[in-house]
Design a protein around this motif. Structure first.
Motif, PDB file in Angstrom:
ATOM      1  N   ASP A  29     -73.272 -24.798  47.099  1.00 24.58           N
ATOM      2  CA  ASP A  29     -74.154 -23.670  46.816  1.00 24.58           C
ATOM      3  C   ASP A  29     -73.816 -23.027  45.481  1.00 24.58           C
ATOM      4  O   ASP A  29     -74.698 -22.791  44.652  1.00 24.58           O
ATOM      5  CB  ASP A  29     -74.042 -22.637  47.938  1.00 24.58           C
ATOM      6  CG  ASP A  29     -74.842 -21.383  47.646  1.00 24.58           C
ATOM      7  OD1 ASP A  29     -76.082 -21.492  47.515  1.00 24.58           O
ATOM      8  OD2 ASP A  29     -74.235 -20.304  47.521  1.00 24.58           O
ATOM      9  N   GLN A 163     -81.193 -10.421  55.003  1.00 28.71           N
ATOM     10  CA  GLN A 163     -81.833 -11.733  55.030  1.00 28.71           C
ATOM     11  C   GLN A 163     -80.769 -12.800  54.795  1.00 28.71           C
ATOM     12  O   GLN A 163     -80.223 -12.902  53.701  1.00 28.71           O
ATOM     13  CB  GLN A 163     -82.922 -11.823  53.954  1.00 28.71           C
ATOM     14  CG  GLN A 163     -83.711 -13.113  53.955  1.00 28.71           C
ATOM     15  CD  GLN A 163     -84.634 -13.247  55.162  1.00 28.71           C
ATOM     16  OE1 GLN A 163     -85.069 -12.241  55.721  1.00 28.71           O
ATOM     17  NE2 GLN A 163     -84.948 -14.472  55.550  1.00 28.71           N
ATOM     18  N   LEU A 165     -79.620 -16.538  54.170  1.00 37.08           N
ATOM     19  CA  LEU A 165     -80.286 -17.658  53.519  1.00 37.08           C
ATOM     20  C   LEU A 165     -80.522 -18.833  54.450  1.00 37.08           C
ATOM     21  O   LEU A 165     -81.400 -19.666  54.198  1.00 37.08           O
ATOM     22  CB  LEU A 165     -79.465 -18.119  52.308  1.00 37.08           C
ATOM     23  CG  LEU A 165     -79.349 -17.128  51.155  1.00 37.08           C
ATOM     24  CD1 LEU A 165     -78.493 -17.717  50.035  1.00 37.08           C
ATOM     25  CD2 LEU A 165     -80.726 -16.735  50.626  1.00 37.08           C
ATOM     26  N   ILE A 166     -79.748 -18.938  55.526  1.00 39.84           N
ATOM     27  CA  ILE A 166     -79.910 -20.037  56.480  1.00 39.84           C
ATOM     28  C   ILE A 166     -80.490 -19.535  57.800  1.00 39.84           C
ATOM     29  O   ILE A 166     -81.455 -20.098  58.328  1.00 39.84           O
ATOM     30  CB  ILE A 166     -78.560 -20.741  56.740  1.00 39.84           C
ATOM     31  CG1 ILE A 166     -78.034 -21.375  55.449  1.00 39.84           C
ATOM     32  CG2 ILE A 166     -78.712 -21.807  57.828  1.00 39.84           C
ATOM     33  CD1 ILE A 166     -76.648 -21.971  55.582  1.00 39.84           C
ATOM     34  N   ALA A 236     -74.987 -16.499  53.707  1.00 38.83           N
ATOM     35  CA  ALA A 236     -75.533 -17.736  54.260  1.00 38.83           C
ATOM     36  C   ALA A 236     -74.549 -18.214  55.317  1.00 38.83           C
ATOM     37  O   ALA A 236     -73.405 -18.551  54.992  1.00 38.83           O
ATOM     38  CB  ALA A 236     -75.720 -18.787  53.175  1.00 38.83           C
ATOM     39  N   LYS A 291     -80.153 -27.394  48.024  1.00 35.83           N
ATOM     40  CA  LYS A 291     -80.806 -26.105  48.248  1.00 35.83           C
ATOM     41  C   LYS A 291     -80.320 -25.580  49.592  1.00 35.83           C
ATOM     42  O   LYS A 291     -80.625 -26.150  50.642  1.00 35.83           O
ATOM     43  CB  LYS A 291     -82.331 -26.250  48.277  1.00 35.83           C
ATOM     44  CG  LYS A 291     -82.946 -26.767  46.985  1.00 35.83           C
ATOM     45  CD  LYS A 291     -82.815 -25.754  45.863  1.00 35.83           C
ATOM     46  CE  LYS A 291     -83.503 -26.260  44.605  1.00 35.83           C
ATOM     47  NZ  LYS A 291     -83.299 -25.330  43.451  1.00 35.83           N
ATOM     48  N   GLU A 293     -81.196 -23.170  51.365  1.00 39.91           N
ATOM     49  CA  GLU A 293     -82.244 -22.733  52.279  1.00 39.91           C
ATOM     50  C   GLU A 293     -82.759 -23.876  53.156  1.00 39.91           C
ATOM     51  O   GLU A 293     -83.418 -23.635  54.175  1.00 39.91           O
ATOM     52  CB  GLU A 293     -83.408 -22.128  51.498  1.00 39.91           C
ATOM     53  CG  GLU A 293     -83.062 -20.852  50.754  1.00 39.91           C
ATOM     54  CD  GLU A 293     -82.480 -21.109  49.372  1.00 39.91           C
ATOM     55  OE1 GLU A 293     -82.229 -22.294  49.039  1.00 39.91           O
ATOM     56  OE2 GLU A 293     -82.272 -20.130  48.630  1.00 39.91           O
ATOM     57  N   LYS A 294     -82.473 -25.142  52.778  1.00 41.38           N
ATOM     58  CA  LYS A 294     -82.962 -26.285  53.546  1.00 41.38           C
ATOM     59  C   LYS A 294     -82.035 -26.669  54.704  1.00 41.38           C
ATOM     60  O   LYS A 294     -82.387 -27.517  55.522  1.00 41.38           O
ATOM     61  CB  LYS A 294     -83.135 -27.495  52.630  1.00 41.38           C
ATOM     62  CG  LYS A 294     -84.246 -27.330  51.599  1.00 41.38           C
ATOM     63  CD  LYS A 294     -84.424 -28.607  50.792  1.00 41.38           C
ATOM     64  CE  LYS A 294     -85.559 -28.469  49.792  1.00 41.38           C
ATOM     65  NZ  LYS A 294     -85.756 -29.726  49.016  1.00 41.38           N
ATOM     66  N   LYS A 297     -80.637 -24.502  60.960  1.00 42.76           N
ATOM     67  CA  LYS A 297     -79.987 -23.371  61.610  1.00 42.76           C
ATOM     68  C   LYS A 297     -79.114 -23.807  62.777  1.00 42.76           C
ATOM     69  O   LYS A 297     -78.104 -23.170  63.092  1.00 42.76           O
ATOM     70  CB  LYS A 297     -81.038 -22.381  62.139  1.00 42.76           C
ATOM     71  CG  LYS A 297     -81.915 -21.731  61.100  1.00 42.76           C
ATOM     72  CD  LYS A 297     -82.889 -20.784  61.792  1.00 42.76           C
ATOM     73  CE  LYS A 297     -83.813 -20.112  60.796  1.00 42.76           C
ATOM     74  NZ  LYS A 297     -84.758 -19.181  61.474  1.00 42.76           N
TER      75      LYS A 297
END
Length: 308
Positions: A29, A163, A165-166, A236, A291, A293-294, A297
């Motif tokens: 990251d 928020q 990120l993951i 994250a 990335k 965010e991809k 979860k």
């Protein structure tokens, strides 16, 4: 301000695959956004942390080829990079919290604290605060004559939102979901939450990547940052690595620790294994394609027998 990520292992044992996975994602990251990486040793507890585990962590990371720009073993402008050497900084933050009247002395034993945090069957979980918070000044003075207290936060029913990120949008009611937590133990050792808050802030960390089991710690740390006037990082929280029976990998049980993994895997093979767990891009130009965010979860189940 330049982006900065961090890896902050506890030097209480050999790193296992779960620890390594979190650092790998944190490293990817930071590198993917052109940021720096700092290595900090979380060695607050003098009875459980230190050598030889500190040296093992550094050696294992270097063997794997995961580098860092500042921190333990390389120095930098925001040291020292071992928590046991940063007590004066925690003292300053503690004094600030005292002046704000947002912490209080507590004489409960560990067993009492755990019992108070466990809800009764059928009850809604509400951690609230312990009875020591309601003691009068005279009662506190009388108890202090007998025993040194720990110190806890006096958390309000306030919702902390952020928020991730993951994991996406998060909301925690501080009193209900977190409860008053220890800032400093009775023996003077500072608690994890305060130390991490001070360290991340004063080291200029802008991106905190760590395991999903620490998700509610973000709410506690964001509250502390607000009290102390610190800027908040981006969080994250990566999925956990679980055994087939749902058990988390742990240092205590030596699940796939680096000692075992280094006997059966080359650095390249371990990189491929870690990358495969991310369940996303192919293994080319990792830093450029990554990335955060991809990342999925959901926790990842690992068949331990196939990896050793």
């Amino acid at each position: 301000m330049a982006e900065k990520g961090r890896f902050a292992p506890s030097s209480s044992g050999r790193m296992h695959l779960g620890n390594l996975f979190s650092f790998y994602v944190a490293w990817l990251d930071a590198r993917s956004v052109g940021g720096r990486v700092v290595l900090r040793m979380e060695d607050l507890d003098p009875d459980r942390t230190g050598e030889p585990w500190t040296s093992h962590i550094v050696e294992d990371l270097r063997w794997l080829g995961l580098d860092w720009d500042e921190g333990y073993g390389v120095g930098g402008p925001d040291g020292p990079y071992c928590q046991r050497e940063r007590t004066a900084l925690y003292d300053e933050a503690f004094a600030r919290l005292q002046s704000l009247d947002v912490i209080y002395p507590c004489w409960c034993s560990r067993a009492q604290r755990l019992a108070a945090s466990a809800p009764h069957p059928g009850e809604e979980r509400d951690l609230g605060h312990c009875p020591c918070r309601d003691l009068s000044r005279a009662e506190r003075e009388a108890r202090a004559m007998v025993k040194a207290p720990a110190w806890k936060t006096a958390l309000p029913h306030e919702t902390i939102r952020f928020q991730d990120l993951i994991q996406g949008e998060q909301a925690f009611d501080l009193a209900r979901d977190c409860g008053d937590f220890v800032i400093r133990r009775a023996d003077g050792v500072y608690g994890y939450q305060l130390a991490v808050t001070v360290d991340d802030s004063l080291m200029g960390v802008t991106r905190v990547v760590r395991g999903r089991d620490l998700l509610d710690s973000a709410a506690r740390q964001l509250w502390l940052m607000k009290q102390l006037g610190y800027p908040a990082p981006v969080y994250a929280h990566v999925p956990l690595l679980l055994a087939p029976d749902g058990r988390r990998l742990s240092k205590r049980e030596r699940d796939l620790d680096m000692g075992a993994l280094r006997k059966t895997h080359s650095p390249r093979e371990l990189h491929s294994l870690l990358w495969g767990m991310l369940s996303m891009l192919d293994n080319t130009e990792v830093e450029q394609n990554f990335k955060i965010e991809k990342i999925r979860k959901e926790d990842i189940y690992i068949e331990l027998s196939e990896l050793i």
